[in-house]
Design an enzyme around this catalytic site. Structure first.
Site, PDB file in Angstrom:
ATOM      1  N   HIS A 170       0.815  -1.216   0.000  1.00  0.00           N
ATOM      2  CA  HIS A 170       0.000   0.000   0.000  1.00  0.00           C
ATOM      3  C   HIS A 170       0.847   1.264   0.000  1.00  0.00           C
ATOM      4  CE1 HIS A 170      -3.994   1.507  -0.062  1.00  0.00           C
ATOM      5  NE2 HIS A 170      -4.538   0.499   0.600  1.00  0.00           N
ATOM      6  N   ASP A 187      -2.402   3.328  -4.177  1.00  0.00           N
ATOM      7  CA  ASP A 187      -3.672   3.226  -3.453  1.00  0.00           C
ATOM      8  C   ASP A 187      -4.543   2.145  -4.091  1.00  0.00           C
ATOM      9  OD1 ASP A 187      -2.977   5.294  -1.685  1.00  0.00           O
ATOM     10  OD2 ASP A 187      -3.630   6.810  -3.138  1.00  0.00           O
TER      11      ASP A 187
END
Length: 455
Positions: A426, A430
């Site tokens: 992450h 995104d």
């Protein structure tokens, strides 16, 4: 008078710090020649035959089979310069400096200077300061370049030896003329000896590693008095444990998944294979889809440099794929996968899988990946949340392709359905980017014609 030289475990490259002795290839008292493999070791990445840079008589071995040794620890000692050291069975030749040491410089051992190789000279031959400089290539008949040959890895030397290439006649493309694996492979392609490599390996290594696989290595776990078993985490198993633990510790991963109708993809594959030529594998088609998706979403073909606090996006796609072997899970890497077509990918997957199962993958073939494709469907399961192969940023998981009820063109039908999952770091992107990547992969699986836009 014989001189006893100590041969230490070399740095086998790729950040390896040690190795386990699997099998000694020589006994004390054996006569060895320069660059002859003397021991088979297992690193955290591969099985490696280690060649000795000295020619002579083995006087001692250090470590039993199953012993783990750090880089730089003594492996064996060789007496060079004596009558037996200068003569191999059935051969009578005068001792020369080249019979004592290879001059092929490896990390951590080998001759480092030309004078060390020229300590013994033939009677009547004057020694001058000019002899400290390696001679130019003006004596091709001799076939030997005077002075050290710049080779870092024993794997490169083994590749050249198995294919009959003389490293002394090669010019390296690395720094200061360093001979790299790519240089040897280029030479092999130039002379067309790729097939010869298989034949020579079969002829010179009659005791293949595949035959040794069922034999338990030294240090195998034994039940204690209560029947409990402690299995050492070492070798490949230990490397996998360390890498997975590091991935879970350092990478804030997330997973998304989607079901896809793979019916059209399977039909396209059947049409390709019906047209003649080499058969195309499903894995190769999925890999081709992956590389196309990574071209659209390059954020996932990256890694995080924690020290610099930067995301490194790679220009090339070096595609790793998970392969289960008797020795554990390994992830061979297909170099420059983005430049290959389905036929080339199929051939490379087959080659690397065969090498993985026989335990002959080199460290270079197990490192440097930028993205991993994990086909866990071969185990008969539909889905998974794979752990990212550190330090990469993402892994695509593929489940089994099975007939399932599916709404197709407004009607219920039985279609070939597959579940796709993407685990991603992450920090590099995104959810929108990860979802876009996975959706594009699914679209290509459902409608392979989508790929035509990028061909």
């Amino acid at each position: 008078m014989a001189q006893v030289l100590e041969f230490k475990l070399p740095d086998l490259g790729e950040g390896l710090t040690g190795a386990e002795i699997v099998r000694w290839l020589v006994e004390v008292g054996d006569v060895v020649t320069v660059d002859q493999p003397v021991v088979e070791v297992e690193t955290a990445k591969a099985m490696v035959d280690v060649p000795c840079p000295y020619g002579g008589v083995v006087t001692a071995r250090f470590g039993e089979e199953g012993t783990e040794l750090p880089v730089g620890a003594p492996l064996l000692t060789v007496a060079v310069g004596g009558p037996d050291a200068d003569r191999t069975p059935g051969e009578d030749r005068r001792p020369t400096a080249s019979s004592e040491a290879s001059g092929n410089v490896l990390v951590g051992y080998g001759t480092s200077k030309a004078p060390a190789r020229r300590r013994r000279v033939r009677p009547g031959q004057p020694v001058s300061a000019s002899h400290t400089t390696p001679a130019p290539r003006t004596t091709p008949a001799a076939g030997v370049l005077d002075g050290p040959v710049p080779v870092i890895s024993p794997l490169v030397r083994r590749l050249a030896r198995q294919n009959g290439l003389d490293l002394r006649e090669m010019t390296g493309s690395g720094p200061e003329g360093l001979i790299l694996r790519a240089d040897v492979e280029h030479a092999l392609r130039a002379v067309g000896v790729q097939q010869v490599r298989k034949d020579r390996t079969a002829a010179t290594e009659p005791h293949a590693r595949t035959a040794q696989a069922p034999t338990p290595a030294a240090g195998t776990a034994v039940p204690d008095a209560d029947g409990d078993v402690r299995v050492p985490l070492k070798g490949i198993r230990g490397a996998v444990a360390d890498k997975l633990s590091r991935s879970r510790t350092e990478i804030p991963d997330a997973t998304c998944w989607v079901d896809a109708d793979a019916t059209e993809l399977m039909r396209a594959r059947a049409a390709m294979n019906a047209s003649g030529g080499p058969k195309i594998s499903v894995l190769a088609l999925l890999a081709r889809i992956c590389t196309a998706a990574l071209a659209r979403f390059p954020e996932l073909n990256s890694s995080v440099d924690r020290e610099a606090r930067e995301v490194v996006r790679y220009a090339a796609v070096h595609l790793g794929f998970a392969a289960q072997t008797e020795r554990g899970l390994v992830v061979p890497v297909v170099r420059d996968a983005h430049t290959r077509d389905a036929e080339s990918l199929t051939a490379e997957f087959a080659r690397l899988t065969g090498a993985a199962r026989s335990g002959t993958l080199t460290p270079a073939e197990l490192t440097g990946g930028t993205f991993t494709l994990n086909n866990y469907g071969v185990f008969g399961v539909d889905g998974s949340t794979p752990i990212i192969n550190h330090p990469e940023a993402a892994m695509l998981g593929v489940g089994r392709i099975v007939p399932k009820p599916w709404v197709h063109e407004g009607e219920l039908a039985v279609r070939q359905v597959v579940q796709l999952s993407l685990t991603f770091d992450h920090r590099v992107c995104d959810g929108g980017t990860a979802g876009g990547f996975l959706r594009h992969v699914a679209d290509c699986v459902e409608q392979p014609a989508v790929l035509l836009r990028t061909l």
